[in-house]
Design a protein around this motif. Structure first.
Motif, mmCIF file in Angstrom:
data_model
loop_
_atom_site.group_PDB
_atom_site.id
_atom_site.type_symbol
_atom_site.label_atom_id
_atom_site.label_comp_id
_atom_site.label_asym_id
_atom_site.label_seq_id
_atom_site.Cartn_x
_atom_site.Cartn_y
_atom_site.Cartn_z
ATOM 1 N N UNK A 121 0.959 -1.298 -0.046
ATOM 2 C CA UNK A 121 -0.049 0.048 -0.042
ATOM 3 C C UNK A 121 0.849 1.342 0.062
ATOM 4 N N UNK A 122 0.321 2.365 -0.653
ATOM 5 C CA UNK A 122 1.001 3.512 -0.708
ATOM 6 C C UNK A 122 0.595 4.437 0.288
ATOM 7 N N UNK A 123 1.733 5.359 0.980
ATOM 8 C CA UNK A 123 1.451 6.034 2.227
ATOM 9 C C UNK A 123 0.488 7.189 1.970
ATOM 10 N N UNK A 124 -0.024 7.803 3.037
ATOM 11 C CA UNK A 124 -1.113 8.826 2.588
ATOM 12 C C UNK A 124 -0.559 10.140 2.361
ATOM 13 N N UNK A 125 0.824 10.453 2.702
ATOM 14 C CA UNK A 125 1.761 11.542 2.168
ATOM 15 C C UNK A 125 1.599 11.426 0.694
ATOM 16 N N UNK A 126 1.962 10.179 0.211
ATOM 17 C CA UNK A 126 2.118 10.530 -1.408
ATOM 18 C C UNK A 126 0.645 10.389 -1.946
ATOM 19 N N UNK A 127 -0.254 9.553 -1.486
ATOM 20 C CA UNK A 127 -1.612 9.705 -2.318
ATOM 21 C C UNK A 127 -2.286 10.764 -2.182
ATOM 22 N N UNK B 56 6.754 4.892 -2.873
ATOM 23 C CA UNK B 56 7.484 5.956 -2.393
ATOM 24 C C UNK B 56 8.916 6.206 -2.915
ATOM 25 N N UNK B 57 9.668 5.202 -3.100
ATOM 26 C CA UNK B 57 11.081 5.214 -3.387
ATOM 27 C C UNK B 57 11.388 5.739 -4.779
ATOM 28 N N UNK B 58 10.329 5.607 -5.545
ATOM 29 C CA UNK B 58 10.351 5.938 -6.965
ATOM 30 C C UNK B 58 10.218 7.444 -7.000
ATOM 31 N N UNK B 59 9.474 8.136 -6.087
ATOM 32 C CA UNK B 59 9.325 9.487 -6.062
ATOM 33 C C UNK B 59 10.453 10.019 -5.293
ATOM 34 N N UNK B 60 11.319 9.398 -4.487
ATOM 35 C CA UNK B 60 12.481 9.861 -3.746
ATOM 36 C C UNK B 60 13.705 9.780 -4.386
ATOM 37 N N UNK B 61 14.126 8.844 -4.928
ATOM 38 C CA UNK B 61 15.385 9.003 -5.649
ATOM 39 C C UNK B 61 15.586 9.521 -7.024
ATOM 40 N N UNK B 62 16.551 10.059 -7.299
ATOM 41 C CA UNK B 62 16.614 10.873 -8.756
ATOM 42 C C UNK B 62 16.331 10.028 -10.137
ATOM 43 N N UNK B 63 16.635 8.709 -9.866
ATOM 44 C CA UNK B 63 16.539 7.927 -11.021
ATOM 45 C C UNK B 63 15.534 6.518 -10.631
ATOM 46 N N UNK B 64 15.103 6.051 -11.772
ATOM 47 C CA UNK B 64 14.358 4.713 -11.563
ATOM 48 C C UNK B 64 14.325 4.078 -12.902
ATOM 49 N N UNK B 65 14.273 2.671 -12.596
ATOM 50 C CA UNK B 65 14.260 1.812 -13.845
ATOM 51 C C UNK B 65 12.805 1.338 -14.229
ATOM 52 N N UNK B 66 12.935 0.193 -15.307
ATOM 53 C CA UNK B 66 11.652 -0.217 -15.801
ATOM 54 C C UNK B 66 10.829 -0.840 -14.672
ATOM 55 N N UNK B 67 11.119 -1.445 -13.891
ATOM 56 C CA UNK B 67 10.268 -2.147 -12.980
ATOM 57 C C UNK B 67 9.773 -1.271 -12.061
ATOM 58 N N UNK B 68 10.514 -0.135 -11.682
ATOM 59 C CA UNK B 68 9.965 0.821 -10.855
ATOM 60 C C UNK B 68 8.600 1.567 -11.326
#
Length: 488
Positions: free
Chosen positions: A340-346, A395-407
């Motif tokens: 589940x995704x956190x309330x802060x993000x949603x 949440x980590x996809x939004x936090x880190x500067x880069x992401x890959x295909x699975x994210x």
């Protein structure tokens, strides 16, 4: 006379009943609860005595099985860019190559104001201590006045240690922990880390054997299937989980894996342990997260903008949650896809995205969301960014500067489910991960059949590609469909 006699009979008849109802029901309830509690304490005392006796028995040798390596996704260094021959290509952001763990300062989240504490901070006293756990100050019961120490790690010494802890007021501490778990909706791994920190408090961070034993004791008393094992000079902490935990060696006991969690690198092949679980230990540690995890510290914000459509969001992230996810061992992919995704993000991303697709057709809305995930994030493989494979929680996809295909695939699947209410599956190619969506109407383009239903390919890493476009090199590739990824 008959009337007076009738009154007298009624008085004598109802006096006993009056006396019965005059008794305090709350007193009777307290006596009942006291009796039930005493019976439970006697029962648990007997269980502890029996298990302490069992631990004296000879521990049998088991052959350690090597850690299962996490599956690697040999992804392309740069994302594939789709060019529509009927229109001018959009500007695609440069994708820089950086050494592992180096982060562009411009892409770091920016701090917001700290969240004020709604409740007064708990105070320490003679019967309680304060423990800081991911931004929260927890008031927990003391069960020891001096550091806990083992006299050794033989069967007799472990048995004696179990008896010693069983004689402490450990139940009050367990009650505190279980109350915190319920109130804060801690997942099992968060509870594992909480008991680890409590054990370190009573034993000292450098007392590795003592910490492994006390944490085993606390988890067993909390109902989890946890064991101690040992080498010649080291006590091991082994846990039963609901899925594979990569990177940790394990023992197989009665066809069940017990991961050696406190020592990822262990050269000794023969491990001594016992077969029987503590009688109250019936629950495996679930790595799949059921409830939203929360934190108590500073929020951070990051602004992201799509390149083709006027879509811009400023997402709020909780640093405590990010720190917690850093401590999460790598597990099967569904752990991340179903979390589940956190309330802060949603609460910060869904409203502006909902506004961006308001009044749009189903396919137009899906294209807007797809382009947002394709172009608002910079692409980089896990090995370039971290030096190892690291699937992201949303949440980590939004936090880190880069992401890959699975994210990106997990994020797009989440957005489509939340904002469009459509079913989504993940497409696991030999060297790539994408999504496919079950639209309500027929869609032209590439698709996969899942249980007789047509799922249209939507690839968040195929930059600028609309729905229905698979990467050219993957059109004929074998693909494994991952379904049932609905978040809780």
């Amino acid at each position: 006379m008959r009337k007076a006699l009738l009154i007298l009979i009624c008085i004598h008849t109802f006096i006993p009943i009056g006396k019965l109802y005059a008794q305090d029901p709350y007193t009777e309830y307290k006596e009942f609860i006291k009796k039930q509690k005493q019976e439970y304490n006697d029962f648990r005392r007997k269980e502890n005595q029996e298990f302490a006796s069992f631990l004296k028995n000879y521990w049998k040798p088991y052959t350690k099985e090597e850690a299962i390596k996490a599956p690697t996704q040999p992804e392309p260094v740069n994302p594939v860019v789709y060019t529509d021959p009927l229109r001018e290509p959009d500007r695609i952001p440069n994708v820089p190559t950086v050494p592992p763990l180096k982060i562009n300062p411009e892409d770091k989240p920016r701090p917001l104001r700290p969240i004020p504490h709604e409740n007064p901070q708990p105070q320490e006293d003679d019967e309680h201590f304060i423990l800081t756990f991911y931004g929260a100050s927890l008031r927990l019961s003391k069960i020891l006045d001096a550091p806990f120490r083992l006299t050794g790690i033989t069967e007799n010494e472990i048995s004696q240690a179990w008896s010693r802890l069983s004689e402490t007021p450990y139940k009050t501490l367990i009650d505190d922990c279980l109350h915190i778990r319920k109130k804060s909706h801690l997942c099992d791994w968060a509870y594992f880390l909480l008991t680890q920190k409590i054990a370190q408090h009573f034993c000292g961070e450098n007392a590795k054997n003592e910490t492994a034993f006390m944490q085993m004791f606390l988890l067993c008393q909390s109902g989890y299937k946890v064991k101690n094992g040992r080498t010649e000079d080291q006590l091991l902490l082994m846990i039963s989980t609901d899925c594979i935990v990569y990177g940790f060696p394990y023992l197989t006991i009665d066809k069940e894996r017990y991961f050696i969690i406190n020592t990822p690198k262990l050269s000794q092949q023969e491990i001594y342990t016992y077969k029987k679980d503590f009688s109250a230990s019936t629950q495996t540690i679930h790595m799949h997260i059921q409830d939203k995890q929360t934190g108590s510290s500073t929020l951070f914000s990051r602004t992201l903008e799509a390149k083709r459509y006027p879509v811009k969001v400023t997402v709020n992230l909780n640093q405590d949650l990010i720190d917690f996810y850093k401590e999460y061992p790598q597990c099967e992919f569904t752990v991340y896809a179903c979390a589940p995704v956190s309330d802060e993000v949603t609460s910060s991303i869904l409203p502006p995205l909902q506004e961006a697709i308001q009044g749009k057709s189903e396919t137009d809305a899906a294209n807007i969301l797809l382009n947002f995930v394709q172009t608002a994030f910079l692409y980089q493989t896990d090995h370039e960014q971290f030096g190892y494979e690291k699937p992201f929680f949303v949440e980590e996809t939004f936090y880190y500067p880069y992401c890959d295909c699975e994210d990106r695939a997990v994020l797009y699947a989440y957005l489509v489910r939340e904002l469009l209410g459509l079913d989504v599956v993940l497409l696991n190619y030999p060297q790539h991960l994408a999504t496919a969506v079950l639209f309500n109407g027929p869609i032209n383009g590439d698709f996969v059949n899942v249980s007789g239903k047509r799922y249209t390919v939507c690839d968040p890493t195929y930059i600028n590609a609309p729905i229905g476009k698979a990467m050219p090199q993957l059109k004929d590739a074998k693909v494994k469909v991952i379904s049932n990824i609905i978040t809780h």
